[in-house]
Scaffold this motif. Structure first.
Motif, PDB file in Angstrom:
ATOM      1  N   ASP A 189     -13.590 -12.910   2.985  1.00  0.00           N
ATOM      2  CA  ASP A 189     -13.075 -12.943   4.356  1.00  0.00           C
ATOM      3  C   ASP A 189     -11.643 -13.464   4.387  1.00  0.00           C
ATOM      4  N   THR A 190     -11.285 -14.231   3.369  1.00  0.00           N
ATOM      5  CA  THR A 190      -9.929 -14.798   3.323  1.00  0.00           C
ATOM      6  C   THR A 190      -8.975 -13.910   2.529  1.00  0.00           C
ATOM      7  N   TYR A 191      -9.447 -13.413   1.404  1.00  0.00           N
ATOM      8  CA  TYR A 191      -8.524 -12.758   0.457  1.00  0.00           C
ATOM      9  C   TYR A 191      -8.771 -11.261   0.277  1.00  0.00           C
ATOM     10  N   LEU A 192      -9.728 -10.701   0.955  1.00  0.00           N
ATOM     11  CA  LEU A 192     -10.064  -9.276   0.804  1.00  0.00           C
ATOM     12  C   LEU A 192     -10.487  -9.002  -0.646  1.00  0.00           C
ATOM     13  N   GLY A 193     -10.497  -7.763  -1.034  1.00  0.00           N
ATOM     14  CA  GLY A 193     -10.983  -7.463  -2.382  1.00  0.00           C
ATOM     15  C   GLY A 193     -10.072  -6.470  -3.068  1.00  0.00           C
ATOM     16  N   ILE A 194     -10.589  -5.267  -3.281  1.00  0.00           N
ATOM     17  CA  ILE A 194      -9.794  -4.260  -4.000  1.00  0.00           C
ATOM     18  C   ILE A 194      -9.662  -2.993  -3.152  1.00  0.00           C
ATOM     19  N   LEU A 195      -8.724  -2.167  -3.552  1.00  0.00           N
ATOM     20  CA  LEU A 195      -8.574  -0.819  -3.011  1.00  0.00           C
ATOM     21  C   LEU A 195      -9.087   0.153  -4.067  1.00  0.00           C
ATOM     22  N   ILE A 196      -9.749   1.209  -3.619  1.00  0.00           N
ATOM     23  CA  ILE A 196     -10.210   2.242  -4.566  1.00  0.00           C
ATOM     24  C   ILE A 196      -9.714   3.608  -4.084  1.00  0.00           C
ATOM     25  N   PHE A 197      -9.192   4.378  -5.007  1.00  0.00           N
ATOM     26  CA  PHE A 197      -8.712   5.720  -4.670  1.00  0.00           C
ATOM     27  C   PHE A 197      -9.308   6.751  -5.630  1.00  0.00           C
ATOM     28  N   ARG A 198      -9.769   7.837  -5.069  1.00  0.00           N
ATOM     29  CA  ARG A 198     -10.128   8.999  -5.886  1.00  0.00           C
ATOM     30  C   ARG A 198      -8.978   9.986  -5.727  1.00  0.00           C
ATOM     31  N   LEU A 199      -8.334  10.314  -6.844  1.00  0.00           N
ATOM     32  CA  LEU A 199      -7.091  11.094  -6.826  1.00  0.00           C
ATOM     33  C   LEU A 199      -7.292  12.433  -7.520  1.00  0.00           C
ATOM     34  N   ARG A 200      -6.811  13.478  -6.868  1.00  0.00           N
ATOM     35  CA  ARG A 200      -6.919  14.819  -7.459  1.00  0.00           C
ATOM     36  C   ARG A 200      -5.527  15.458  -7.563  1.00  0.00           C
ATOM     37  N   PRO A 201      -5.346  16.350  -8.532  1.00  0.00           N
ATOM     38  CA  PRO A 201      -4.035  16.993  -8.701  1.00  0.00           C
ATOM     39  C   PRO A 201      -3.663  17.865  -7.496  1.00  0.00           C
ATOM     40  N   VAL A 202      -2.421  17.764  -7.066  1.00  0.00           N
ATOM     41  CA  VAL A 202      -1.914  18.653  -6.020  1.00  0.00           C
ATOM     42  C   VAL A 202      -1.719  20.029  -6.660  1.00  0.00           C
ATOM     43  N   PRO A 203      -2.390  21.085  -6.155  1.00  0.00           N
ATOM     44  CA  PRO A 203      -2.227  22.407  -6.775  1.00  0.00           C
ATOM     45  C   PRO A 203      -0.766  22.857  -6.702  1.00  0.00           C
ATOM     46  N   GLY A 204      -0.277  23.410  -7.784  1.00  0.00           N
ATOM     47  CA  GLY A 204       1.076  23.965  -7.809  1.00  0.00           C
ATOM     48  C   GLY A 204       2.179  22.916  -7.854  1.00  0.00           C
ATOM     49  N   ILE A 211       0.845  -1.194   0.000  1.00  0.00           N
ATOM     50  CA  ILE A 211       0.000   0.000   0.000  1.00  0.00           C
ATOM     51  C   ILE A 211       0.883   1.248   0.000  1.00  0.00           C
ATOM     52  N   ALA A 212       1.999   1.205   0.719  1.00  0.00           N
ATOM     53  CA  ALA A 212       2.918   2.354   0.726  1.00  0.00           C
ATOM     54  C   ALA A 212       3.454   2.619  -0.685  1.00  0.00           C
ATOM     55  N   ASP A 213       3.742   1.565  -1.437  1.00  0.00           N
ATOM     56  CA  ASP A 213       4.206   1.763  -2.829  1.00  0.00           C
ATOM     57  C   ASP A 213       3.184   2.568  -3.624  1.00  0.00           C
ATOM     58  N   LEU A 214       1.924   2.186  -3.481  1.00  0.00           N
ATOM     59  CA  LEU A 214       0.874   2.888  -4.237  1.00  0.00           C
ATOM     60  C   LEU A 214       0.808   4.354  -3.828  1.00  0.00           C
ATOM     61  N   LEU A 215       0.824   4.607  -2.513  1.00  0.00           N
ATOM     62  CA  LEU A 215       0.711   5.998  -2.048  1.00  0.00           C
ATOM     63  C   LEU A 215       1.907   6.821  -2.527  1.00  0.00           C
ATOM     64  N   ASN A 216       3.074   6.209  -2.560  1.00  0.00           N
ATOM     65  CA  ASN A 216       4.264   6.934  -3.037  1.00  0.00           C
ATOM     66  C   ASN A 216       4.182   7.228  -4.537  1.00  0.00           C
ATOM     67  N   ILE A 217       3.577   6.314  -5.294  1.00  0.00           N
ATOM     68  CA  ILE A 217       3.387   6.559  -6.740  1.00  0.00           C
ATOM     69  C   ILE A 217       2.443   7.744  -6.932  1.00  0.00           C
ATOM     70  N   PHE A 218       1.356   7.777  -6.181  1.00  0.00           N
ATOM     71  CA  PHE A 218       0.395   8.882  -6.315  1.00  0.00           C
ATOM     72  C   PHE A 218       1.092  10.206  -5.995  1.00  0.00           C
ATOM     73  N   SER A 219       1.856  10.184  -4.916  1.00  0.00           N
ATOM     74  CA  SER A 219       2.540  11.393  -4.483  1.00  0.00           C
ATOM     75  C   SER A 219       3.537  11.869  -5.550  1.00  0.00           C
ATOM     76  N   ALA A 220       4.310  10.941  -6.098  1.00  0.00           N
ATOM     77  CA  ALA A 220       5.311  11.308  -7.116  1.00  0.00           C
ATOM     78  C   ALA A 220       4.645  11.827  -8.391  1.00  0.00           C
ATOM     79  N   ALA A 221       3.395  11.420  -8.607  1.00  0.00           N
ATOM     80  CA  ALA A 221       2.676  11.880  -9.805  1.00  0.00           C
ATOM     81  C   ALA A 221       1.935  13.190  -9.542  1.00  0.00           C
TER      82      ALA A 221
END
Ligand code: SAM
Length: 260
Positions: A235-250, A197-207
């Motif tokens: 209950d065993t394998y969970l499902g998906i993650l969903i993110f709504r992503l917006r541009p960081v101003p500036g 999950i940290a990898d994903l958050l870091n990708i969003f941040s870098a973008a």
């Protein structure tokens, strides 16, 4: 066994997805598929009102979801998929066979921006995830957002731990590519890059994107009672993650100053 992959440079991705797509769409359309029960309703909820909104769906599958959004009132929308098994075009719906890694090169998108850009279970096929997200961010209108879903990485870690007789943590943090067989066609195997999950958050941040909303959807009690085998799976394998992503101003200006 044919393999397709998320790893850069794998050239047979399109060929394998062309072979997989009808099986995938058939499995997805079932009344007890996780897409029907959990994923699409959650994706739809985070998308909100689409009336008059233009949508770009990158890795759109057969385009069925985008067709539903157009039927619900979305504005002129485009779906891109490497597979060729696309629903017929109709007013307001344009489906194009193409690679999401080079979507900017498609003549159908020249000069166009979109209110919503979707990566629904397709982001794993981005060979340079930060670059693809940055390119998508550039195509957003003011107040536009990206809706991105990915399989929960704990699912794959749990599956690998069972297969390899290892532990959840060992697999979650493994950092190596792995191969798994698609549930809807076990003659095909997909090679996946591990991610946390940290990898994903870091990708969003870098973008240059911030997480406006996130969800880890689960089954409703009514659906769990109707489809206990799916509840047991989730209950065993969970499902998906969903993110709504917006541009960081500036973001671009700050990135430019940092590089000066
Ligand atoms: C798991 S399916 C998801 C389909 C659809 N977005 C949905 O939510 O039902 C992944 C999709 O990504 C597509 N795909 C894989 N690699 C791609 C690429 N490089 N460019 C465009 N689409 C790709 C596949 O053809 C497949 O339709």
């Amino acid at each position: 066994m044919t393999q397709a992959g998320e790893a850069a440079g794998e050239s047979d991705n399109g060929a394998v997805w062309s072979a997989l797509s009808s099986d995938y769409e058939r499995a997805r359309a079932r009344e007890d598929s996780l897409d029907t029960l959990v994923e699409w309703p959650a994706q739809r909820a985070l998308l909100g009102d689409v009336v008059g909104r233009t949508i770009l769906d990158l890795g759109c599958g057969n385009g069925g979801k985008l067709a539903e959004l157009v039927a619900a009132g979305a504005g002129a929308s485009v779906g891109i998929d490497v597979g060729a098994d696309l629903v017929p075009a109709r007013r307001g719906l344009e489906l194009v066979q193409g690679d999401l890694n080079r979507f900017e090169d498609l003549p159908e998108l020249t000069g166009r921006t979109f209110d919503r850009i979707l990566f629904l279970q397709s982001f794993g096929y981005a060979t340079d995830p930060v670059a693809v997200l940055r390119a998508a961010r550039e195509r957003l209108t003011d107040d536009g957002f990206i809706l991105l879903t990915r399989t929960h990485p704990l699912r794959y870690a749990r599956e690998r731990a069972e297969q390899n007789g290892t532990s959840l943590g060992a697999e979650y943090y493994a950092g190596a590519d792995f191969t798994y067989r698609a549930a809807w066609n076990d003659a095909m195997a997909l090679t996946k890059r591990t991610y946390t999950i940290a990898d994903l958050l870091n990708i969003f941040s870098a973008a240059g994107l911030w997480v406006d909303a996130a969800d880890e959807p689960s089954m409703s009690a009514a659906d769990a009672a109707r489809f206990p085998h799916k509840k047991a799976w989730m209950d065993t394998y969970l499902g998906i993650l969903i993110f709504r992503l917006r541009p960081v101003p500036g973001f671009e200006e700050r990135a430019g100053q940092a590089n000066a």
